[in-house]
Write a protein that holds these residues in place. Structure first.
Motif, PDB file in Angstrom:
ATOM      1  N   SER A 219      10.476  60.286  34.733  1.00  0.00           N
ATOM      2  CA  SER A 219      11.343  61.461  34.769  1.00  0.00           C
ATOM      3  C   SER A 219      12.822  61.070  34.681  1.00  0.00           C
ATOM      4  CB  SER A 219      11.085  62.245  36.052  1.00  0.00           C
ATOM      5  OG  SER A 219      12.010  63.292  36.187  1.00  0.00           O
ATOM      6  N   GLU A 220      13.215  60.103  35.503  1.00  0.00           N
ATOM      7  CA  GLU A 220      14.634  59.674  35.506  1.00  0.00           C
ATOM      8  C   GLU A 220      15.039  59.049  34.177  1.00  0.00           C
ATOM      9  OE1 GLU A 220      16.996  60.298  37.560  1.00  0.00           O
ATOM     10  OE2 GLU A 220      15.873  61.008  39.296  1.00  0.00           O
ATOM     11  N   MET A 221      14.156  58.275  33.583  1.00  0.00           N
ATOM     12  CA  MET A 221      14.493  57.565  32.353  1.00  0.00           C
ATOM     13  C   MET A 221      14.396  58.450  31.110  1.00  0.00           C
ATOM     14  SD  MET A 221      15.507  54.699  33.394  1.00  0.00           S
ATOM     15  CE  MET A 221      15.517  53.579  32.020  1.00  0.00           C
ATOM     16  N   SER A 222      13.781  59.602  31.240  1.00  0.00           N
ATOM     17  CA  SER A 222      13.630  60.476  30.069  1.00  0.00           C
ATOM     18  C   SER A 222      14.851  61.356  29.830  1.00  0.00           C
ATOM     19  CB  SER A 222      12.379  61.340  30.206  1.00  0.00           C
ATOM     20  OG  SER A 222      12.543  62.252  31.270  1.00  0.00           O
ATOM     21  N   THR A 223      15.801  61.339  30.738  1.00  0.00           N
ATOM     22  CA  THR A 223      17.026  62.121  30.555  1.00  0.00           C
ATOM     23  C   THR A 223      18.234  61.206  30.619  1.00  0.00           C
ATOM     24  OG1 THR A 223      17.233  62.570  32.921  1.00  0.00           O
ATOM     25  CG2 THR A 223      16.004  64.189  31.611  1.00  0.00           C
ATOM     26  N   ILE A 224      19.278  61.621  29.953  1.00  0.00           N
ATOM     27  CA  ILE A 224      20.542  60.882  29.966  1.00  0.00           C
ATOM     28  C   ILE A 224      21.553  61.688  30.770  1.00  0.00           C
ATOM     29  CG2 ILE A 224      22.446  59.973  28.560  1.00  0.00           C
ATOM     30  CD1 ILE A 224      19.816  58.503  28.081  1.00  0.00           C
ATOM     31  N   ASP A 225      22.094  61.073  31.801  1.00  0.00           N
ATOM     32  CA  ASP A 225      23.152  61.697  32.598  1.00  0.00           C
ATOM     33  C   ASP A 225      24.471  61.210  32.005  1.00  0.00           C
ATOM     34  OD1 ASP A 225      25.084  62.382  34.519  1.00  0.00           O
ATOM     35  OD2 ASP A 225      23.656  62.158  36.167  1.00  0.00           O
ATOM     36  N   GLU A 226      25.099  62.052  31.215  1.00  0.00           N
ATOM     37  CA  GLU A 226      26.307  61.635  30.496  1.00  0.00           C
ATOM     38  C   GLU A 226      27.423  61.226  31.443  1.00  0.00           C
ATOM     39  OE1 GLU A 226      27.556  64.226  27.306  1.00  0.00           O
ATOM     40  OE2 GLU A 226      25.487  64.591  26.714  1.00  0.00           O
ATOM     41  N   MET A 227      27.520  61.884  32.596  1.00  0.00           N
ATOM     42  CA  MET A 227      28.582  61.514  33.516  1.00  0.00           C
ATOM     43  C   MET A 227      28.370  60.106  34.051  1.00  0.00           C
ATOM     44  SD  MET A 227      30.394  62.351  36.968  1.00  0.00           S
ATOM     45  CE  MET A 227      28.995  62.076  37.848  1.00  0.00           C
ATOM     46  N   VAL A 228      27.144  59.760  34.379  1.00  0.00           N
ATOM     47  CA  VAL A 228      26.858  58.407  34.865  1.00  0.00           C
ATOM     48  C   VAL A 228      27.159  57.392  33.770  1.00  0.00           C
ATOM     49  CG1 VAL A 228      25.027  56.848  35.660  1.00  0.00           C
ATOM     50  CG2 VAL A 228      25.180  59.167  36.584  1.00  0.00           C
ATOM     51  N   HIS A 229      26.760  57.698  32.559  1.00  0.00           N
ATOM     52  CA  HIS A 229      27.018  56.804  31.427  1.00  0.00           C
ATOM     53  C   HIS A 229      28.516  56.555  31.255  1.00  0.00           C
ATOM     54  CE1 HIS A 229      26.319  54.967  27.504  1.00  0.00           C
ATOM     55  NE2 HIS A 229      27.294  55.709  27.047  1.00  0.00           N
TER      56      HIS A 229
END
Length: 183
Positions: A23-33
């Motif tokens: 679940s965590e790896m299937s989405t990209i958190d742009e702010m964290v990036h």
């Protein structure tokens, strides 16, 4: 019951871990990036400031300074910019990054993000496009805040580069019989 179903039944914690990871790896958190990359660039800028003052960088590298330690050392080396609010902004960005680096879904994320935004909006108040930036998404605001800090740290490093050149000239005058000191 299949072998996979048997394993899943035997190891529910493993299954829960796999599901969370997926679940965590299937989405990209742009702010964290943006935050992680921005933080790395700020750390490089802090190292550059420190490097302008040392003549044997390997000793600093061996010290394995943390980001916060580099921040305080770099700040202490800046002649006239040591009390500017950008240092507080760099520290707030580090606080947010540390929180997110250790807990993906931190309950303090919003509070720390709001602190970064408040300090950034205060320090960039004279910037002509700040009203537009205030309307943007969190990752775009973090991008702008990190860029603001990177620009500030670049001016600090440039000031210190001139000091470094003056030190080299003094060294050449004092030690003209020796080969020039080079990094």
């Amino acid at each position: 019951m299949s072998a996979l179903q048997e394993r899943e039944a035997m190891f529910p914690a493993l299954q829960a871990s796999i599901e969370r990871f997926t679940s965590e790896m299937s989405t990209i958190d742009e702010m964290v990036h943006v935050l992680l990359k921005g933080h790395l660039l700020l750390e490089e800028a802090l190292a550059l400031i420190i490097d302008q003052h040392v003549f044997h960088r390997e000793n600093i590298a061996d010290a394995r300074l943390t980001f916060a330690q580099k921040l305080n050392v770099a700040r202490s080396l800046c002649l006239r910019k040591n009390n500017l609010g950008e240092w507080e902004l760099v520290a707030a960005i580090n606080g947010l990054r540390n929180d997110l680096a250790h807990r993906l879904n931190s309950p303090d994320r919003r509070k720390k993000l709001d602190k970064v935004k408040t300090i950034y909006f205060r320090e960039a108040a004279d910037f002509g496009r700040i009203d537009l930036i205030k309307t943007q998404s969190d990752h775009e605001i973090i991008f702008a805040a990190c860029a603001h800090c990177a620009g500030f740290l670049a001016t600090c490093a440039e000031d210190l580069r001139h000091l470094r050149q003056a030190i080299y000239e003094i060294d050449r005058n004092m030690n003209s019989e020796l080969p020039p000191f080079e990094l």
